[in-house]
Write an enzyme that holds these catalytic residues in place. Structure first.
Site, PDB file in Angstrom:
ATOM      1  N   ASP A 197     -38.768 -14.692  51.993  1.00  0.00           N
ATOM      2  CA  ASP A 197     -38.234 -15.634  52.616  1.00  0.00           C
ATOM      3  C   ASP A 197     -37.093 -15.511  53.415  1.00  0.00           C
ATOM      4  O   ASP A 197     -36.393 -14.555  53.027  1.00  0.00           O
ATOM      5  CB  ASP A 197     -37.906 -16.391  51.345  1.00  0.00           C
ATOM      6  CG  ASP A 197     -38.892 -16.882  50.409  1.00  0.00           C
ATOM      7  OD1 ASP A 197     -40.112 -16.752  50.786  1.00  0.00           O
ATOM      8  OD2 ASP A 197     -38.511 -17.489  49.233  1.00  0.00           O
ATOM      9  N   ASP A 203     -47.408 -27.448  45.765  1.00  0.00           N
ATOM     10  CA  ASP A 203     -46.436 -27.137  44.711  1.00  0.00           C
ATOM     11  C   ASP A 203     -46.580 -28.350  43.605  1.00  0.00           C
ATOM     12  O   ASP A 203     -46.327 -29.021  44.088  1.00  0.00           O
ATOM     13  CB  ASP A 203     -45.098 -27.032  45.306  1.00  0.00           C
ATOM     14  CG  ASP A 203     -45.070 -26.016  46.409  1.00  0.00           C
ATOM     15  OD1 ASP A 203     -45.825 -25.073  46.688  1.00  0.00           O
ATOM     16  OD2 ASP A 203     -44.438 -26.257  47.236  1.00  0.00           O
TER      17      ASP A 203
END
EC number: 5.3.1.16
Length: 245
Positions: free
Chosen positions: A7, A129
């Site tokens: 990330d 998600d």
């Protein structure tokens, strides 16, 4: 398949706890060196999340991602707040092999369906998600998990199946960044319900035992971020546990 992940916020390698920008750990690592190391250990796919771009589309780290793609031989999958067709085109043009679409697939389903028709199902991975409620419903969250999308995982899969949906990345939000192990029950359920989809598991991976458990759940791949950064195990060991197919 093992898919190492990093990330990025403003060019730095970071990890968030459960998607919370306030709970950020920064690693003193070069993104390219780190991804090269993963590649050299045998990873054929790498996953990059542009967290700066996810928060502010005007600050997307496209130049950095282009440099990373140029410096690597592995296939690159990129996600993080992709909200427009222009952004999809931009990423594909710089050599990204697959773009990851999350919130937009929930909010503007027809638009994303049109991208499947234009760019093909190999070029798009849905990011689903999920928050699992007390009834066991898999509710897809949107906008960096700050709000519930109100749609179930199954309803979204059904919406995209006619468009050839092939790749979907599923994260149990309650496990993300926790190193508490993956929700293998979730992956068993969706892999048996939709065997035609290549499911990527994400969230909670802490050990090689977790990798083996996801491998045995029927998922096709596993995204591993934090456990590799804090050196619980390395990519080579993970691939020995779950060889790339």
């Amino acid at each position: 398949m093992i898919i190492p992940a990093i990330d990025l916020i403003e060019g730095q390698v970071v990890r968030l706890y459960q998607g919370d920008y306030k709970q950020k750990t920064t690693f003193d690592l070069s993104p390219l060196s780190q991804l090269k190391s993963y590649q050299d250990q045998g990873a054929s796919w790498l996953h990059i999340v542009d967290l700066t771009g996810a928060k502010d589309p005007d600050k997307r780290q496209t130049n950095l991602i282009a440099d990373l793609v140029d410096g690597l031989d592995a296939n690159i999958q990129v996600g993080g707040g992709i909200r427009s067709e222009a952004q999809v085109i931009e990423l594909l043009d710089i050599g990204v092999k697959r773009v990851v679409i999350g919130s937009l697939a929930v909010k503007e389903t027809a638009l994303v369906q049109s991208w499947f028709e234009k760019y093909g199902a190999e070029a798009i991975c849905l990011a689903l998600d999920v928050n699992i409620d007390e009834q066991g419903e898999k509710i897809v969250a949107v906008s960096g998990w700050q709000s519930g999308g109100g749609k179930t995982l199954e309803s979204l899969v059904e919406a995209f199946k006619p468009y050839g949906l092939k790749h979907a990345l599923v994260t149990d939000i309650s496990r993300d960044g926790t190193l508490q192990g993956a929700n293998t029950q979730l992956y068993r359920e969706i892999a048996s319900s939709y065997p035609q989809i290549k499911w990527q598991a994400s969230g909670g991976i802490a050990s090689l035992d977790d990798v083996a458990a996801v491998r045995d759940s029927g998922a096709n791949g596993i995204i591993i971020g934090k456990a590799l950064l804090i050196e619980n195990f390395n990519v080579e060991q993970a691939i020995t546990c779950w060889p790339n197919s």
